[in-house]
Structure formats: structure tokens, C-alpha cells
Design an enzyme around this catalytic site. Sequence first.
Site, PDB file in Angstrom:
ATOM      1  CG  ASP A  96      -1.938   1.077   1.252  1.00  8.04           C
ATOM      2  OD1 ASP A  96      -1.933   1.918   0.326  1.00  8.04           O
ATOM      3  OD2 ASP A  96      -2.769   1.103   2.184  1.00  8.04           O
ATOM      4  CG  ASP A 118      -4.795   5.440  -0.268  1.00  9.59           C
ATOM      5  OD1 ASP A 118      -3.984   4.503  -0.318  1.00  9.59           O
ATOM      6  OD2 ASP A 118      -5.488   5.679   0.743  1.00  9.59           O
ATOM      7  CG  HIS A 132      -9.878   7.090   3.216  1.00  7.86           C
ATOM      8  ND1 HIS A 132      -9.053   7.931   2.484  1.00  7.86           N
ATOM      9  CD2 HIS A 132      -9.224   5.898   3.283  1.00  7.86           C
ATOM     10  CE1 HIS A 132      -7.966   7.276   2.130  1.00  7.86           C
ATOM     11  NE2 HIS A 132      -8.039   6.042   2.596  1.00  7.86           N
ATOM     12  CG  HIS A 148      -8.006   8.967   6.377  1.00  9.56           C
ATOM     13  ND1 HIS A 148      -8.497   7.952   7.155  1.00  9.56           N
ATOM     14  CD2 HIS A 148      -7.106   8.378   5.555  1.00  9.56           C
ATOM     15  CE1 HIS A 148      -7.912   6.809   6.840  1.00  9.56           C
ATOM     16  NE2 HIS A 148      -7.047   7.060   5.872  1.00  9.56           N
ATOM     17  CD  GLU A 166      -8.301   1.659   2.400  1.00 13.22           C
ATOM     18  OE1 GLU A 166      -7.298   0.921   2.389  1.00 13.22           O
ATOM     19  OE2 GLU A 166      -8.321   2.789   2.929  1.00 13.22           O
ATOM     20  CD  GLU A 199      -6.485   2.375  -0.694  1.00 13.69           C
ATOM     21  OE1 GLU A 199      -6.919   3.403  -0.155  1.00 13.69           O
ATOM     22  OE2 GLU A 199      -5.423   1.813  -0.325  1.00 13.69           O
TER      23      GLU A 199
END
Length: 495
Positions: A242, A253, A322, A330, A355, A476
Site C-alpha cells: 500500500d 491511494d 475514505h 482522510h 478499499e 484499493e
Amino acid sequence: MAELEIVQLEPEASELLNGNAGENDEREDAEPSDTGKKRRRKKKKNKTTVSAGTVEAEGDGDTGGGVGVVTAELLEQQAPPRENKEEDNVEDGEILLFFIVGQTDPPSIPICELYPSGVFPKGEECEYPPSKDGRSAAWRTTHEEKKALDKANEEMWSDFRQAAEAHRQVRNYVNTWIQPGMAMIDICERLEACSRLLIKENGLKAGLAFPTGCSINHVAAHYTPNAGDPTVLQYNDVCKIDFGTHINGRIIDCAFTVTFNPKYDRLLEAVRDATNTGIKCAGIDVRLCDVGETIQEVMESYEVEIDGKTYQVKPIRNLNGHSIGQYRIHAGKTVPIVKGGEASRMEEGEVYAIETFGSTGRGAVHDDMECSHYMKNFNVGHVPIRSLYLTSFVSSYFCVCVCLSLCVFVSVLPRAKHLLNVINENFGTLAFCRRWLDLHGETKYLMALKNLCDLGIIDPYPPLCDTKGSYTAQYEHTILLRPTCKEVVSRGDDY
């Protein structure tokens, strides 16, 4: 950290990215002739790198291993017209692009230099799902007002696409060499070195968005090795990779799971399917809780057999997707992966990380192990360190000796102020790890870092773990809720 201005692969960079000293990669540089004549190129088979100035139309021929057909179509639109196609002696599926420089192997050319026009490959563009009453959202694609809004934000979308292309090329590169027996710290540092090159790191304008997570087995998230960590990747490990990139704070992300033993294939399939389901359901005016309910239904429909025991794949209920803001990983809204959660709706122009985490354990995580991830609290503005320390000092007056407290106050204050300055200058409100502080030459900073955490200026993010002996997987993607369509900007040929 020094700004990286690498245009071609130097021997030192080759050794760093390959992990082998003394081996130099060869690269052909094709330049347009001064006379303006078109050069002839024939498609070469069994070659992993793309020749300079040439792009194949199939997915495997995308420059740097990006979105394949999508990228090829974009580049074909940019290609100069050919007056006599027969004379070019170009096979079908091949496009002449003299102003596109081929990526090296290993990758070292920044994405901005691969696409000098500033037009970067788009991700997967999807129509928004119909509303609950069955009304289609197809009108958004052709609506003139929505098209104008979309075009007005093109600079922002372009930042996301540049960061996404860097992410695609880095992760494709990582998949060529990651293997059992490698130290986790070596994996992270090699990945990050390539990311810094391709994103063309430039202070807070471009760089890594957060530390490389390489959580193993029952550890679901937020693990990256600190200096001296001897952990080695094993054949039977389930490793979540990640990592994030950003341009001007526009964060990508994106994560995937690496396994070597095929007994985990079903677990990965379940989580990948759940993530794609969440992406499919997401859209403008969609309730976040509805996305979570659908994800849970899909993930729990899978069973996996590991070492003779059958497990129902469970979504990890206290982990979620998120919203993403500029320089804010976030941004306030959460996308659950189980039934319940927020009833608020996704809105036009928002960016989300969709994700999902699947587990063979309890389906819930808790803080455990040594902390490595940290991030400055986004809501903390200018911090008057001296007054905060004075308050802390006075409150502890009745608990400890005045002289001892005064010594601590005098000695720790300069270190905390210095460390906060380093964090503000190099990371801002983006996440960082202890390895990155080491990289900036910081030493003996743990007490100062703890003080900043105690004051609420820096938030620690320790590893998140399910029950020991269980296995967790993660996939994700980052999606853009554009006015005209939903763009899965980080989508690649791999997942």
C-alpha cells in the site's frame, strides 16, 4: 531531501533500483531527425521495455505498463498524421510518436518527461450507476454544463493522472522482482526509490503521499519497517503493498496484495471482487452505507480453504475507505465495507479511496506492534510550542520535582521545535515514517516525537492487526467523481 532531477538511468541509479552492483541497463534513445523525416520502426517481440518513440496498442505495450489500450488510444490522438502509411512500413497496432520517450527498465524517467504535452493517461471512465428509482445518470456525459465543469477542473484531474501513472509503473516494476527471502526494509526502500524518480520528487509539490505499507498476514495495515527491522518476506506470507504518490497534494491511494503460494488465490479473488463491487456502486448521490452493504454481501459470499480448513472471508468491519482531500489522505467521509455506517452521500467533485480488507480471522483489527506511521493533525494550525510546553510543565509541577521538570523543559523544547520544523518542511500534513526522518539526517528524535504526539500535534498510526494466525488481504483504488463520469484513475492492466 534533495530534489531528484534524473532524466536517464545513471549507473548508480541502476544499481539502486536493480539491487545489483555493477550491472548497467542499456537504453536506446530515438530522437527525431533534423530533416523532420519519419523514422521506421518495426514491432519487437519479447521486449519488456517500449522503444523510444513507439507504443504498442495492446495493454502490455503501454509506456511503463499503464492502462494499456486507454493509454494507446490517448497517444494515438496525439500522434502526428502520417501522409503515406505504406511507406512507413509500420505494422498494425503500432504508433509512431517521436516526442514520447520510452521508459527505461528499471523505470527511471519521470512521468512528466514521458508525457511532455502534459496530457496524462486517463483511468477507467465509468457511467454512474442508476439511482434507486431506476433513473439513468447517462445524461451527465453529454450535459453541456457538466462538461464545462469537468473541463474547468482539468488541471486538477491532470495532477491525479500524473500521480496515478507513476503508481502504475512503480507497482508493475515491483511485481517483476519482489520475491521470498527479501528483507521488508529493502523492498520498501527500493519501491520508494523508484517512486521518487518517476514522480520527480520536489518538496511538497510532488512526492510520496505516505509510507509504503507492507503489512504481512494478520497485520492488515500501517506496518512499514523501522530501521533495523530484520523481517524477511516468506513464501507463505500474504503481503499488502500500500503506497501513495501525489502531485500538488492530489493523492493517489492504491494498494494490492502479493502472495506466492496459490492456496491464497481465493482470498485475493474475494477482496478484489469486493473492491471492484464498491467501485461499481460508488457515484454521485450514492449513500455511503449502501456501498458498504454491497461490499459485505459480495465478500462474505466467498469461502477459502487453507491448510485443510475452510474459512468464510470476513470484511474487516473497523477498516474502511475514505474521501481524499488536497494534502489530506482522510478528508472526513468514510466508506464502510460492512452494513451500516454513514448515511451521508457522495458528492460531485469528491475523490475517494475505495478499499476493502478481507480476513480469515475475527474480522476486526486492533493496535499492536511498534509504531512506524505518523501524520501531523490536519486541524492543527500554527503551534506555539513554547506555550504548550509551559502548560505541560505547570500541570506536572505537583507530580515531579521542579528542578527535574525544568531540566526536561529546557532540553526537550529545542528538539521538539526542530523536529516539528522538519516535519512541516518535508511532509506538511502528509503521513511519514521513522525511516524518512532517518533519511533526512534526524537522530535521537524519539522523545521529541513522543512529546509532539502527547500534545496532539502529531498523530501516531500503529499497525492494525487481526488475530494471530489469520490472513488478511487488501485491494484499493482511487476514484474521481467527475461531473460527467466516474474515473477509476488508478486502474491498470494488473488490477
